[in-house]
Design a protein around this motif. Structure first.
Motif, PDB file in Angstrom:
ATOM      1  N   ASP A 168      40.038  57.227  75.399  1.00  0.00           N
ATOM      2  CA  ASP A 168      39.949  58.376  76.083  1.00  0.00           C
ATOM      3  C   ASP A 168      40.723  59.384  75.858  1.00  0.00           C
ATOM      4  N   TYR A 169      41.157  59.450  74.559  1.00  0.00           N
ATOM      5  CA  TYR A 169      42.241  60.501  73.985  1.00  0.00           C
ATOM      6  C   TYR A 169      41.383  61.322  72.734  1.00  0.00           C
ATOM      7  N   ARG A 170      41.835  62.635  72.664  1.00  0.00           N
ATOM      8  CA  ARG A 170      41.320  63.238  71.446  1.00  0.00           C
ATOM      9  C   ARG A 170      42.304  63.001  70.125  1.00  0.00           C
ATOM     10  N   VAL A 171      42.443  61.646  69.956  1.00  0.00           N
ATOM     11  CA  VAL A 171      43.283  61.338  68.702  1.00  0.00           C
ATOM     12  C   VAL A 171      42.263  60.402  68.013  1.00  0.00           C
ATOM     13  N   GLN A 172      41.800  60.609  66.854  1.00  0.00           N
ATOM     14  CA  GLN A 172      40.869  59.758  65.876  1.00  0.00           C
ATOM     15  C   GLN A 172      41.608  58.594  65.175  1.00  0.00           C
ATOM     16  N   LEU A 173      40.814  57.651  65.280  1.00  0.00           N
ATOM     17  CA  LEU A 173      41.426  56.242  64.857  1.00  0.00           C
ATOM     18  C   LEU A 173      40.585  55.911  63.535  1.00  0.00           C
ATOM     19  N   TYR A 174      41.633  55.790  62.395  1.00  0.00           N
ATOM     20  CA  TYR A 174      41.209  55.393  61.046  1.00  0.00           C
ATOM     21  C   TYR A 174      41.952  53.893  60.969  1.00  0.00           C
ATOM     22  N   ILE A 175      41.468  53.139  60.442  1.00  0.00           N
ATOM     23  CA  ILE A 175      41.935  51.673  60.245  1.00  0.00           C
ATOM     24  C   ILE A 175      42.799  51.845  58.578  1.00  0.00           C
ATOM     25  N   GLY A 176      43.766  51.373  58.697  1.00  0.00           N
ATOM     26  CA  GLY A 176      44.506  51.135  57.306  1.00  0.00           C
ATOM     27  C   GLY A 176      44.317  49.739  56.830  1.00  0.00           C
ATOM     28  N   MET A 177      43.613  49.567  55.689  1.00  0.00           N
ATOM     29  CA  MET A 177      43.230  48.352  55.106  1.00  0.00           C
ATOM     30  C   MET A 177      44.051  47.954  53.804  1.00  0.00           C
ATOM     31  N   ALA A 178      44.199  46.479  53.578  1.00  0.00           N
ATOM     32  CA  ALA A 178      45.010  46.167  52.627  1.00  0.00           C
ATOM     33  C   ALA A 178      44.464  45.963  51.224  1.00  0.00           C
ATOM     34  N   LEU A 179      44.105  47.002  50.589  1.00  0.00           N
ATOM     35  CA  LEU A 179      43.676  46.754  49.249  1.00  0.00           C
ATOM     36  C   LEU A 179      44.657  46.221  48.483  1.00  0.00           C
ATOM     37  N   TYR A 180      45.647  46.243  48.657  1.00  0.00           N
ATOM     38  CA  TYR A 180      46.772  45.808  47.676  1.00  0.00           C
ATOM     39  C   TYR A 180      47.046  44.130  47.838  1.00  0.00           C
ATOM     40  N   LYS A 181      46.378  43.701  48.652  1.00  0.00           N
ATOM     41  CA  LYS A 181      46.261  42.261  48.917  1.00  0.00           C
ATOM     42  C   LYS A 181      44.995  41.494  48.113  1.00  0.00           C
ATOM     43  N   VAL A 182      44.223  42.221  47.815  1.00  0.00           N
ATOM     44  CA  VAL A 182      42.902  42.084  47.376  1.00  0.00           C
ATOM     45  C   VAL A 182      43.185  41.124  45.905  1.00  0.00           C
ATOM     46  N   GLY A 183      42.733  39.798  45.921  1.00  0.00           N
ATOM     47  CA  GLY A 183      42.737  39.222  44.487  1.00  0.00           C
ATOM     48  C   GLY A 183      44.184  38.598  44.441  1.00  0.00           C
ATOM     49  N   MET A 184      44.953  38.707  45.485  1.00  0.00           N
ATOM     50  CA  MET A 184      46.103  37.887  45.485  1.00  0.00           C
ATOM     51  C   MET A 184      46.244  36.404  46.136  1.00  0.00           C
ATOM     52  N   VAL A 194      38.982  34.388  47.835  1.00  0.00           N
ATOM     53  CA  VAL A 194      37.909  34.206  47.677  1.00  0.00           C
ATOM     54  C   VAL A 194      36.651  35.107  47.503  1.00  0.00           C
ATOM     55  N   ASP A 195      35.896  34.755  46.277  1.00  0.00           N
ATOM     56  CA  ASP A 195      34.838  35.627  45.822  1.00  0.00           C
ATOM     57  C   ASP A 195      35.341  37.185  45.701  1.00  0.00           C
ATOM     58  N   GLY A 196      36.549  37.259  45.016  1.00  0.00           N
ATOM     59  CA  GLY A 196      37.206  38.653  44.967  1.00  0.00           C
ATOM     60  C   GLY A 196      37.368  39.378  46.199  1.00  0.00           C
ATOM     61  N   ALA A 197      37.463  38.756  47.235  1.00  0.00           N
ATOM     62  CA  ALA A 197      37.871  39.380  48.659  1.00  0.00           C
ATOM     63  C   ALA A 197      36.649  40.132  49.176  1.00  0.00           C
ATOM     64  N   VAL A 198      35.425  40.237  48.404  1.00  0.00           N
ATOM     65  CA  VAL A 198      34.441  40.977  49.018  1.00  0.00           C
ATOM     66  C   VAL A 198      34.051  40.485  50.397  1.00  0.00           C
ATOM     67  N   PRO A 199      33.858  39.066  50.736  1.00  0.00           N
ATOM     68  CA  PRO A 199      33.598  38.706  52.105  1.00  0.00           C
ATOM     69  C   PRO A 199      34.338  39.091  53.075  1.00  0.00           C
ATOM     70  N   GLU A 200      35.666  38.903  52.746  1.00  0.00           N
ATOM     71  CA  GLU A 200      36.778  39.353  53.820  1.00  0.00           C
ATOM     72  C   GLU A 200      36.688  40.832  54.012  1.00  0.00           C
ATOM     73  N   ILE A 201      36.657  41.803  52.795  1.00  0.00           N
ATOM     74  CA  ILE A 201      36.471  43.237  53.234  1.00  0.00           C
ATOM     75  C   ILE A 201      35.158  43.462  53.881  1.00  0.00           C
ATOM     76  N   ALA A 202      34.032  43.010  53.733  1.00  0.00           N
ATOM     77  CA  ALA A 202      32.947  43.082  54.206  1.00  0.00           C
ATOM     78  C   ALA A 202      32.729  42.841  55.661  1.00  0.00           C
ATOM     79  N   ALA A 227      42.974  48.841  39.772  1.00  0.00           N
ATOM     80  CA  ALA A 227      43.442  47.359  39.501  1.00  0.00           C
ATOM     81  C   ALA A 227      42.378  46.244  39.063  1.00  0.00           C
ATOM     82  N   PRO A 228      42.680  45.661  38.051  1.00  0.00           N
ATOM     83  CA  PRO A 228      41.565  44.305  37.680  1.00  0.00           C
ATOM     84  C   PRO A 228      41.395  43.588  38.818  1.00  0.00           C
ATOM     85  N   GLN A 229      42.147  43.038  39.598  1.00  0.00           N
ATOM     86  CA  GLN A 229      41.702  42.072  40.796  1.00  0.00           C
ATOM     87  C   GLN A 229      40.884  42.874  41.955  1.00  0.00           C
ATOM     88  N   THR A 230      40.867  44.137  41.801  1.00  0.00           N
ATOM     89  CA  THR A 230      40.198  44.794  43.164  1.00  0.00           C
ATOM     90  C   THR A 230      38.773  45.073  42.673  1.00  0.00           C
TER      91      THR A 230
END
Length: 244
Positions: A168-184, A194-202, A227-230
């Protein structure tokens, strides 16, 4: 002053003014689209506590609880920075990327159904929900750096809580996502490897897409795009976003 570092004490009025002056210089001298703060308002650890006792003694009149005084300091800082920007260049967006959980429901009935160890309200002394409700910020980026399978801090639980909070407010919401955890490898959060974290990110992006209040996401951080792992996730994102 903390044990091994220097910090800007937001309880000191001159510090808040100086930060506003720095932001003003940026907005005046550079054609920035926005100003974004991270979540380090009050950060202390057992081995490195913050020593603001003298500041509290001098400026804390009217506050019996030191936590409430600290939250008022961060509130005044955010309010003053927002006013500074809007006076100089109203089109510049002001936002904050803060800890994903405002408060846990067990500590506050208004909080999310989580058991986070460091909610913004209680650890950084940042009442981010109030900042939304008073529309101090133009956008907010909760750092939801957990997978959907982490019971204590489920990604979808937190994303839905924030979607409801901004609804109900004029504040836009963006989600901060943990790319730094991918492949770790992480025994508590195995889906990152798991599978390069593609299923989780999806799955996380599907949650975002299901919530009309979510305007997009921000990946922490840019360097991990190379980064190679991402790379499996990066290719997935390229294909997904090209298709949309």
């Amino acid at each position: 002053v903390a044990a091994n570092r220097l910090t800007l004490d937001p309880g000191i009025p001159a510090v808040r003014r100086w930060i506003c002056e720095v932001v003003a210089e940026l907005v005046i001298c550079y054609r920035v689209d926005g100003v974004q703060f991270d979540d380090y308002f009050y950060t202390e650890f057992l081995q490195s506590p913050l020593d603001d006792a003298q500041t509290y003694a001098r400026y804390g009149g009217g506050f019996v609880d030191k936590g409430d005084w600290r939250r008022n300091n961060t509130y005044r800082l955010m309010r003053d920075v927002a006013r500074t920007i809007r006076v100089i260049r109203p089109g510049v967006a002001f936002g904050v990327s803060q800890a994903g959980v405002w408060r846990n429901h067990q500590d506050d009935p208004l909080g999310s159904d989580t058991q986070a160890g460091a909610p913004a309200f209680d650890s950084a002394y940042a009442d981010t929900r109030r900042w939304v409700r008073e529309e101090i910020v133009d956008y907010i980026v909760p750092q939801i750096y957990w997978p959907l399978a982490r019971p204590a801090v489920r990604y979808d639980t937190i994303a839905r809580w924030w979607a409801e909070t901004v609804r109900d407010y004029r504040v836009q919401l963006y989600i901060g996502m943990a790319l730094y955890k991918v492949g770790m490898a992480n025994p508590l959060e195995p889906d990152w490897s798991v599978d390069g974290a593609v299923p989780e990110i999806a799955r996380q992006l599907d949650v975002n897409a299901s919530l009309p209040q979510v305007h997009g996401c921000m990946l922490f951080r840019q360097g991990f795009l190379a980064a190679p792992q991402t790379q499996q996730v990066v290719e997935y994102l390229r294909l997904r976003w090209q298709a949309s």
